[in-house]
Design an enzyme around this catalytic site. Structure first.
Site, PDB file in Angstrom:
ATOM      1  N   GLY A 201     -12.004  -1.600  -4.144  1.00  0.00           N
ATOM      2  CA  GLY A 201     -10.602  -1.902  -3.869  1.00  0.00           C
ATOM      3  C   GLY A 201      -9.973  -0.776  -3.080  1.00  0.00           C
ATOM      4  O   GLY A 201      -8.944  -0.224  -3.477  1.00  0.00           O
TER       5      GLY A 201
ATOM      6  N   GLU B 282      -3.737  -7.665 -14.211  1.00  0.00           N
ATOM      7  CA  GLU B 282      -4.433  -7.941 -12.952  1.00  0.00           C
ATOM      8  C   GLU B 282      -5.929  -8.131 -13.158  1.00  0.00           C
ATOM      9  O   GLU B 282      -6.606  -8.691 -12.310  1.00  0.00           O
ATOM     10  CB  GLU B 282      -4.196  -6.870 -11.877  1.00  0.00           C
ATOM     11  CG  GLU B 282      -2.752  -6.728 -11.460  1.00  0.00           C
ATOM     12  CD  GLU B 282      -2.564  -5.680 -10.372  1.00  0.00           C
ATOM     13  OE1 GLU B 282      -3.563  -5.259  -9.761  1.00  0.00           O
ATOM     14  OE2 GLU B 282      -1.401  -5.297 -10.144  1.00  0.00           O
TER      15      GLU B 282
ATOM     16  N   GLN C   2       0.824  -1.198   0.000  1.00  0.00           N
ATOM     17  CA  GLN C   2       0.000   0.000   0.000  1.00  0.00           C
ATOM     18  C   GLN C   2       0.868   1.261   0.000  1.00  0.00           C
ATOM     19  O   GLN C   2       0.577   2.230  -0.707  1.00  0.00           O
ATOM     20  CB  GLN C   2      -0.922  -0.001   1.219  1.00  0.00           C
ATOM     21  CG  GLN C   2      -1.940  -1.129   1.225  1.00  0.00           C
ATOM     22  CD  GLN C   2      -2.993  -0.986   0.146  1.00  0.00           C
ATOM     23  OE1 GLN C   2      -3.435   0.121  -0.157  1.00  0.00           O
ATOM     24  NE2 GLN C   2      -3.404  -2.107  -0.440  1.00  0.00           N
TER      25      GLN C   2
ATOM     26  N   GLU D 172     -13.222  -3.714   0.212  1.00  0.00           N
ATOM     27  CA  GLU D 172     -11.875  -4.278   0.230  1.00  0.00           C
ATOM     28  C   GLU D 172     -11.949  -5.783   0.476  1.00  0.00           C
ATOM     29  O   GLU D 172     -12.555  -6.228   1.451  1.00  0.00           O
ATOM     30  CB  GLU D 172     -11.014  -3.618   1.301  1.00  0.00           C
ATOM     31  CG  GLU D 172      -9.639  -4.209   1.485  1.00  0.00           C
ATOM     32  CD  GLU D 172      -8.798  -4.204   0.211  1.00  0.00           C
ATOM     33  OE1 GLU D 172      -8.012  -5.147   0.024  1.00  0.00           O
ATOM     34  OE2 GLU D 172      -8.937  -3.247  -0.606  1.00  0.00           O
TER      35      GLU D 172
ATOM     36  N   ARG E 255       0.235   9.605  -9.099  1.00  0.00           N
ATOM     37  CA  ARG E 255      -1.025   8.897  -8.855  1.00  0.00           C
ATOM     38  C   ARG E 255      -1.880   9.657  -7.849  1.00  0.00           C
ATOM     39  O   ARG E 255      -3.059   9.924  -8.075  1.00  0.00           O
ATOM     40  CB  ARG E 255      -0.730   7.488  -8.344  1.00  0.00           C
ATOM     41  CG  ARG E 255      -1.911   6.711  -7.765  1.00  0.00           C
ATOM     42  CD  ARG E 255      -1.387   5.456  -7.069  1.00  0.00           C
ATOM     43  NE  ARG E 255      -2.432   4.579  -6.589  1.00  0.00           N
ATOM     44  CZ  ARG E 255      -2.950   4.618  -5.369  1.00  0.00           C
ATOM     45  NH1 ARG E 255      -2.544   5.556  -4.511  1.00  0.00           N
ATOM     46  NH2 ARG E 255      -3.881   3.755  -5.002  1.00  0.00           N
TER      47      ARG E 255
ATOM     48  N   GLU F 259      -8.986   2.759  -7.978  1.00  0.00           N
ATOM     49  CA  GLU F 259      -7.662   2.722  -8.609  1.00  0.00           C
ATOM     50  C   GLU F 259      -7.429   1.266  -8.971  1.00  0.00           C
ATOM     51  O   GLU F 259      -6.824   0.510  -8.235  1.00  0.00           O
ATOM     52  CB  GLU F 259      -6.593   3.258  -7.649  1.00  0.00           C
ATOM     53  CG  GLU F 259      -5.305   3.627  -8.364  1.00  0.00           C
ATOM     54  CD  GLU F 259      -4.391   2.437  -8.575  1.00  0.00           C
ATOM     55  OE1 GLU F 259      -4.686   1.615  -9.485  1.00  0.00           O
ATOM     56  OE2 GLU F 259      -3.400   2.316  -7.855  1.00  0.00           O
TER      57      GLU F 259
ATOM     58  N   GLU G 128     -18.206  -8.366  -6.199  1.00  0.00           N
ATOM     59  CA  GLU G 128     -19.228  -9.108  -6.937  1.00  0.00           C
ATOM     60  C   GLU G 128     -20.259  -9.749  -6.007  1.00  0.00           C
ATOM     61  O   GLU G 128     -21.360 -10.109  -6.447  1.00  0.00           O
ATOM     62  CB  GLU G 128     -18.600 -10.211  -7.794  1.00  0.00           C
ATOM     63  CG  GLU G 128     -17.712  -9.703  -8.921  1.00  0.00           C
ATOM     64  CD  GLU G 128     -16.250  -9.578  -8.528  1.00  0.00           C
ATOM     65  OE1 GLU G 128     -15.388  -9.560  -9.409  1.00  0.00           O
ATOM     66  OE2 GLU G 128     -15.966  -9.494  -7.298  1.00  0.00           O
TER      67      GLU G 128
END
Length: 428
Positions: free
Chosen positions: A84, A173, A51, A106, A60, A164, A135
């Site tokens: 996320g 990914e 992180q 998360e 960013r 992000e 989901e």
């Protein structure tokens, strides 16, 4: 690779890190696939050091900060979902921008740290951290008094998505799959906003000869070491390993020569104007769009003209990166959506300096020389597809040929035209 017997008796490949149809396991994956996906992908995001690497990326951070805090009029009293969330900084900013409610989603145990961050920054009453796959989660719609725009879709209560989700060369990914499914489940279709709103993938020819030669030399050293090993094993232990040489050679080529490399290229390494190879509107893109770039797509072809009088060669590789826009909706269905009066922009290209994404560089086996007074033209195609073994990783197939012409030749005669070169690279 394991195999499974289908009902008709035929044998089909079973992928360790995909669901049954080759998609990421967080959607329709069995428990084994989800466990493999966690071990290969999610677990690193549960570590604070990972992180920190992203939070220390100032390009960013500045782009997202400007997009959110710079458009507080858009966020005021809105329902926001951060997909996320990680350590939760985007969710904090959304709350500081005036959001009525923020749901920070998360998957990993980083969620417990995110809750601490919310409390430490005084936004725990606004931000609810939900741990789980986006989901599969359920929002507390009735409890929080949320109302959809369309009664036929009672779960579409979110005004703004922030995420992000971008990986190396944008798509690596495959987190975009999860974002699209969450968008179609929770976001208000007519007035909802996506942050970022649009993304674009670029490629360009680059000069990075030192790194190209490093890869070649590392491959040669590895094969020399194999030759020593092979001879020693035969002389000392009486066993020949020569039968494995070709397979070892293939492994080493794939690793040293045919895997893209993360690089932080200087702007002057770019030898021609970058070409866009894929554009995504985050309100309308589909799961199929997220799966890569197919041969025959309009933007899958490229052409570069490199003037040897203006730049220093040789052409060592093709490099790829992406940009992200935070701006108003451009799709027809979003005509009544709130306007972004202060757009923000993020580039991971060489012109913008360091980002943790860097550039993915696909090196040639030999450089293409450039000459004073001549222009070298590179034409070709690029494909990008998910690997069979792991739906979060991609292979990239690049085909190209080059030709040279004198700059001052009025007839434009071709001095040299190469044969077509084709190579498949892994994006590790």
């Amino acid at each position: 690779m394991a195999t499974s017997e289908e009902a008709d008796g035929s044998t089909a490949q079973a992928f360790a890190n995909t669901s049954g149809n080759g998609e990421i396991p967080s959607f329709n994956g069995d428990e084994k696939a989800k466990a493999s996906d966690f071990a290969n992908y999610f677990c690193s995001y549960a570590q604070l050091y990972h992180q920190k690497q992203m939070l220390a990326d100032h390009n960013r951070m500045a782009a997202y900060h400007a997009a959110i805090l710079g458009n507080s009029d858009v966020f005021k009293d809105k329902i926001v979902m951060d997909v996320g969330t990680g350590s939760g900084i985007l969710a904090v900013w959304a709350a500081q921008a005036g959001a009525r409610k923020v749901y920070a989603i998360e998957y990993t145990d980083m969620a417990k740290y995110a809750r601490q961050v919310m409390k430490a920054n005084g936004v725990e009453d606004v931000v609810t951290v939900i741990q789980g796959a986006v989901e599969e989660i359920k929002l507390p719609i009735e409890q929080d008094g949320l109302e959809p725009d369309d009664p036929e879709h009672p779960e579409r209560v979110v005004d703004i998505f922030i995420s992000e989700w971008m990986g190396y060369f944008l798509l690596r990914e495959s987190m975009l799959d999860s974002l699209i499914r969450a968008r179609d489940k929770f976001l208000k279709p007519a007035t909802g906003l996506m942050f970022p709103s649009h993304t674009t993938m670029y490629i360009a020819p680059v000069q990075d000869e030192e790194e190209r030669r490093t890869g070649c030399n590392e491959y040669a050293a590895s094969m020399s070491d194999w030759a020593d090993f092979q001879e020693t094993t035969k002389q000392v232990y009486g066993v020949t390993m020569e039968i494995l040489q070709n397979d070892f050679d293939r492994e080493q080529k794939e690793y040293y020569l045919f895997s893209s490399r993360w690089r932080e290229l200087p702007d002057e390494a770019v030898l021609a104007e970058p070409v866009a190879i894929k554009r995504l509107d985050m309100m309308t893109c589909t799961i199929e769009d997220s799966k890569g770039i197919s041969l025959g797509e309009k933007m899958s072809s490229f052409s570069f003209a490199v003037d040897g009088s203006k730049v220093q060669g040789p052409i060592s590789a093709i490099a790829g990166w992406f940009t992200a826009d935070f701006k108003s909706r451009t799709d027809e269905a979003g005509i009544n959506a709130p306007k972004i009066n202060h757009p923000s922009f993020l580039s991971t290209g060489p012109e913008n300096g360091y980002t943790h994404w860097g550039q993915q560089v696909f090196y040639f086996l030999s450089g293409i020389p450039l000459f004073q007074g001549e222009t070298t033209t590179m034409t070709g195609t690029i494909e990008m597809t998910r690997t069979k073994e792991n739906a979060r990783l991609y292979n990239c197939r690049i085909k190209y040929a080059s030709s040279r012409k004198k700059n001052e030749d009025p007839d434009g005669r071709v001095l040299m035209k190469s044969a077509e070169t084709e190579q498949v690279y892994t994006i590790p």
